[in-house]
Design a protein around this motif. Structure first.
Motif, PDB file in Angstrom:
ATOM      1  N   ASN A 221     -54.248  22.288 -20.114  1.00 27.48           N
ATOM      2  CA  ASN A 221     -53.388  21.150 -20.431  1.00 27.48           C
ATOM      3  C   ASN A 221     -52.917  20.441 -19.171  1.00 27.48           C
ATOM      4  OD1 ASN A 221     -53.494  21.456 -23.213  1.00 27.48           O
ATOM      5  ND2 ASN A 221     -51.872  22.981 -23.185  1.00 27.48           N
ATOM      6  N   HIS A 222     -53.389  20.885 -18.035  1.00 28.38           N
ATOM      7  CA  HIS A 222     -52.999  20.289 -16.763  1.00 28.38           C
ATOM      8  C   HIS A 222     -53.537  18.856 -16.686  1.00 28.38           C
ATOM      9  CE1 HIS A 222     -52.799  19.856 -12.340  1.00 28.38           C
ATOM     10  NE2 HIS A 222     -51.735  20.643 -12.495  1.00 28.38           N
ATOM     11  N   PHE A 223     -52.814  17.995 -16.004  1.00 30.63           N
ATOM     12  CA  PHE A 223     -53.228  16.594 -15.938  1.00 30.63           C
ATOM     13  C   PHE A 223     -54.604  16.407 -15.299  1.00 30.63           C
ATOM     14  CE2 PHE A 223     -51.287  17.164 -11.823  1.00 30.63           C
ATOM     15  CZ  PHE A 223     -52.055  16.377 -10.982  1.00 30.63           C
ATOM     16  N   SER A 224     -54.981  17.281 -14.394  1.00 29.26           N
ATOM     17  CA  SER A 224     -56.300  17.140 -13.756  1.00 29.26           C
ATOM     18  C   SER A 224     -57.435  17.450 -14.722  1.00 29.26           C
ATOM     19  CB  SER A 224     -56.397  18.037 -12.527  1.00 29.26           C
ATOM     20  OG  SER A 224     -56.337  19.395 -12.906  1.00 29.26           O
ATOM     21  N   ALA A 225     -57.142  18.177 -15.782  1.00 31.05           N
ATOM     22  CA  ALA A 225     -58.173  18.510 -16.768  1.00 31.05           C
ATOM     23  C   ALA A 225     -58.635  17.271 -17.519  1.00 31.05           C
ATOM     24  CB  ALA A 225     -57.654  19.552 -17.743  1.00 31.05           C
ATOM     25  N   GLU A 226     -57.802  16.253 -17.569  1.00 38.71           N
ATOM     26  CA  GLU A 226     -58.206  15.021 -18.237  1.00 38.71           C
ATOM     27  C   GLU A 226     -59.430  14.405 -17.560  1.00 38.71           C
ATOM     28  OE1 GLU A 226     -55.004  12.237 -18.830  1.00 38.71           O
ATOM     29  OE2 GLU A 226     -53.579  13.886 -19.035  1.00 38.71           O
ATOM     30  N   TYR A 227     -59.541  14.585 -16.273  1.00 40.90           N
ATOM     31  CA  TYR A 227     -60.647  14.008 -15.520  1.00 40.90           C
ATOM     32  C   TYR A 227     -61.899  14.881 -15.554  1.00 40.90           C
ATOM     33  CZ  TYR A 227     -56.859  11.139 -13.826  1.00 40.90           C
ATOM     34  OH  TYR A 227     -55.786  10.304 -13.763  1.00 40.90           O
ATOM     35  N   THR A 228     -61.720  16.153 -15.744  1.00 45.69           N
ATOM     36  CA  THR A 228     -62.863  17.067 -15.699  1.00 45.69           C
ATOM     37  C   THR A 228     -63.297  17.566 -17.074  1.00 45.69           C
ATOM     38  OG1 THR A 228     -61.362  18.918 -15.304  1.00 45.69           O
ATOM     39  CG2 THR A 228     -62.344  17.861 -13.372  1.00 45.69           C
ATOM     40  N   ARG A 229     -62.528  17.263 -18.099  1.00 44.95           N
ATOM     41  CA  ARG A 229     -62.850  17.749 -19.445  1.00 44.95           C
ATOM     42  C   ARG A 229     -64.204  17.225 -19.926  1.00 44.95           C
ATOM     43  NH1 ARG A 229     -58.039  17.266 -21.975  1.00 44.95           N
ATOM     44  NH2 ARG A 229     -57.557  19.396 -21.373  1.00 44.95           N
ATOM     45  N   SER A 230     -64.502  15.971 -19.660  1.00 43.70           N
ATOM     46  CA  SER A 230     -65.793  15.425 -20.112  1.00 43.70           C
ATOM     47  C   SER A 230     -66.945  16.131 -19.408  1.00 43.70           C
ATOM     48  CB  SER A 230     -65.871  13.919 -19.878  1.00 43.70           C
ATOM     49  OG  SER A 230     -65.834  13.621 -18.504  1.00 43.70           O
ATOM     50  N   LEU A 231     -66.764  16.489 -18.151  1.00 43.20           N
ATOM     51  CA  LEU A 231     -67.778  17.246 -17.417  1.00 43.20           C
ATOM     52  C   LEU A 231     -68.046  18.577 -18.120  1.00 43.20           C
ATOM     53  CD1 LEU A 231     -69.387  17.519 -14.611  1.00 43.20           C
ATOM     54  CD2 LEU A 231     -67.428  18.875 -13.932  1.00 43.20           C
ATOM     55  N   ALA A 232     -66.984  19.285 -18.457  1.00 37.00           N
ATOM     56  CA  ALA A 232     -67.125  20.584 -19.120  1.00 37.00           C
ATOM     57  C   ALA A 232     -67.763  20.437 -20.500  1.00 37.00           C
ATOM     58  CB  ALA A 232     -65.761  21.261 -19.233  1.00 37.00           C
ATOM     59  N   GLN A 233     -67.401  19.407 -21.232  1.00 34.97           N
ATOM     60  CA  GLN A 233     -67.958  19.204 -22.568  1.00 34.97           C
ATOM     61  C   GLN A 233     -69.456  18.930 -22.514  1.00 34.97           C
ATOM     62  OE1 GLN A 233     -65.420  16.001 -23.776  1.00 34.97           O
ATOM     63  NE2 GLN A 233     -64.001  17.348 -24.868  1.00 34.97           N
ATOM     64  N   VAL A 234     -69.867  18.084 -21.597  1.00 37.37           N
ATOM     65  CA  VAL A 234     -71.286  17.751 -21.481  1.00 37.37           C
ATOM     66  C   VAL A 234     -72.088  18.973 -21.053  1.00 37.37           C
ATOM     67  CG1 VAL A 234     -72.969  16.379 -20.194  1.00 37.37           C
ATOM     68  CG2 VAL A 234     -70.898  15.310 -21.088  1.00 37.37           C
ATOM     69  N   ILE A 235     -71.574  19.733 -20.124  1.00 37.86           N
ATOM     70  CA  ILE A 235     -72.272  20.935 -19.663  1.00 37.86           C
ATOM     71  C   ILE A 235     -72.376  21.958 -20.788  1.00 37.86           C
ATOM     72  CG2 ILE A 235     -72.066  22.931 -18.122  1.00 37.86           C
ATOM     73  CD1 ILE A 235     -71.088  20.963 -15.976  1.00 37.86           C
ATOM     74  N   LEU A 236     -71.325  22.154 -21.535  1.00 34.43           N
ATOM     75  CA  LEU A 236     -71.333  23.098 -22.650  1.00 34.43           C
ATOM     76  C   LEU A 236     -72.387  22.712 -23.685  1.00 34.43           C
ATOM     77  CD1 LEU A 236     -68.536  25.000 -24.117  1.00 34.43           C
ATOM     78  CD2 LEU A 236     -69.702  23.538 -25.734  1.00 34.43           C
ATOM     79  N   VAL A 237     -72.401  21.475 -24.089  1.00 36.94           N
ATOM     80  CA  VAL A 237     -73.357  21.026 -25.104  1.00 36.94           C
ATOM     81  C   VAL A 237     -74.789  21.067 -24.566  1.00 36.94           C
ATOM     82  CG1 VAL A 237     -74.101  19.029 -26.469  1.00 36.94           C
ATOM     83  CG2 VAL A 237     -71.682  19.633 -26.355  1.00 36.94           C
ATOM     84  N   THR A 238     -74.980  20.585 -23.344  1.00 37.08           N
ATOM     85  CA  THR A 238     -76.319  20.521 -22.767  1.00 37.08           C
ATOM     86  C   THR A 238     -76.932  21.907 -22.615  1.00 37.08           C
ATOM     87  OG1 THR A 238     -75.688  18.535 -21.562  1.00 37.08           O
ATOM     88  CG2 THR A 238     -77.665  19.658 -20.824  1.00 37.08           C
ATOM     89  N   LEU A 239     -76.178  22.852 -22.107  1.00 37.17           N
ATOM     90  CA  LEU A 239     -76.713  24.205 -21.929  1.00 37.17           C
ATOM     91  C   LEU A 239     -76.955  24.902 -23.263  1.00 37.17           C
ATOM     92  CD1 LEU A 239     -74.782  25.491 -18.802  1.00 37.17           C
ATOM     93  CD2 LEU A 239     -77.112  24.629 -18.961  1.00 37.17           C
ATOM     94  N   SER A 240     -76.111  24.650 -24.239  1.00 33.85           N
ATOM     95  CA  SER A 240     -76.326  25.238 -25.568  1.00 33.85           C
ATOM     96  C   SER A 240     -77.627  24.707 -26.179  1.00 33.85           C
ATOM     97  CB  SER A 240     -75.150  24.912 -26.488  1.00 33.85           C
ATOM     98  OG  SER A 240     -73.964  25.461 -25.978  1.00 33.85           O
ATOM     99  N   VAL A 241     -77.833  23.410 -26.092  1.00 38.09           N
ATOM    100  CA  VAL A 241     -79.053  22.805 -26.613  1.00 38.09           C
ATOM    101  C   VAL A 241     -80.271  23.315 -25.840  1.00 38.09           C
ATOM    102  CG1 VAL A 241     -80.297  20.614 -26.848  1.00 38.09           C
ATOM    103  CG2 VAL A 241     -77.910  20.784 -27.552  1.00 38.09           C
ATOM    104  N   SER A 242     -80.116  23.478 -24.539  1.00 39.61           N
ATOM    105  CA  SER A 242     -81.213  23.978 -23.713  1.00 39.61           C
ATOM    106  C   SER A 242     -81.653  25.359 -24.164  1.00 39.61           C
ATOM    107  CB  SER A 242     -80.783  24.024 -22.245  1.00 39.61           C
ATOM    108  OG  SER A 242     -81.729  24.699 -21.468  1.00 39.61           O
ATOM    109  N   TRP A 243     -80.708  26.233 -24.455  1.00 39.34           N
ATOM    110  CA  TRP A 243     -81.056  27.587 -24.883  1.00 39.34           C
ATOM    111  C   TRP A 243     -81.811  27.550 -26.207  1.00 39.34           C
ATOM    112  CZ3 TRP A 243     -80.150  30.938 -28.937  1.00 39.34           C
ATOM    113  CH2 TRP A 243     -80.588  32.251 -28.702  1.00 39.34           C
ATOM    114  N   PHE A 244     -81.294  26.785 -27.156  1.00 42.31           N
ATOM    115  CA  PHE A 244     -81.969  26.711 -28.460  1.00 42.31           C
ATOM    116  C   PHE A 244     -83.339  26.052 -28.354  1.00 42.31           C
ATOM    117  CE2 PHE A 244     -77.590  27.200 -30.063  1.00 42.31           C
ATOM    118  CZ  PHE A 244     -77.806  28.284 -30.898  1.00 42.31           C
ATOM    119  N   SER A 245     -83.449  25.005 -27.571  1.00 40.73           N
ATOM    120  CA  SER A 245     -84.737  24.317 -27.466  1.00 40.73           C
ATOM    121  C   SER A 245     -85.788  25.130 -26.715  1.00 40.73           C
ATOM    122  CB  SER A 245     -84.561  22.951 -26.808  1.00 40.73           C
ATOM    123  OG  SER A 245     -84.200  23.096 -25.456  1.00 40.73           O
TER     124      SER A 245
END
Length: 93
Positions: free
Chosen positions: A66-90
């Motif tokens: 919930n830290h204010f700096s997470a607002e800037y890095t949250r999208s980075l974490a979301q994209v990495i999470l989704v991309t790596l999950s899709v990579s494993w399945f594919s």
């Protein structure tokens, strides 16, 4: 974010390359295509899942922060999470 896609680009193809190379080795050893694919999945699903999850888990604290700096890095974490999950399945399609 574009930065997240650049970071995950190498990781995205890594799982698929590992599975394809191992399958190619098994076929060159005389196994049928179907047998090689099945054996590749059985041998590599666990290790590739573990390596993918360890990378994903690094970014979970950013998603939960919930830290204010997470607002800037949250999208980075979301994209990495989704991309790596899709990579494993594919990798196993």
């Amino acid at each position: 974010s574009i930065a997240a896609l650049i970071i995950t680009l190498g990781l995205l193809v890594d799982n698929g390359v590992v599975v394809a190379e191992y399958t190619k080795v098994l076929v060159s050893q005389g196994k049928s295509n179907l047998s090689a694919i099945t054996e590749s999945f059985n041998a590599l699903a666990g290790p590739l899942l573990t390596s993918t999850l360890t990378t994903i888990l690094v970014f979970v604290p950013i998603l939960l922060s919930n830290h204010f700096s997470a607002e800037y890095t949250r999208s980075l974490a979301q994209v990495i999470l989704v991309t790596l999950s899709v990579s494993w399945f594919s990798a196993f399609l």
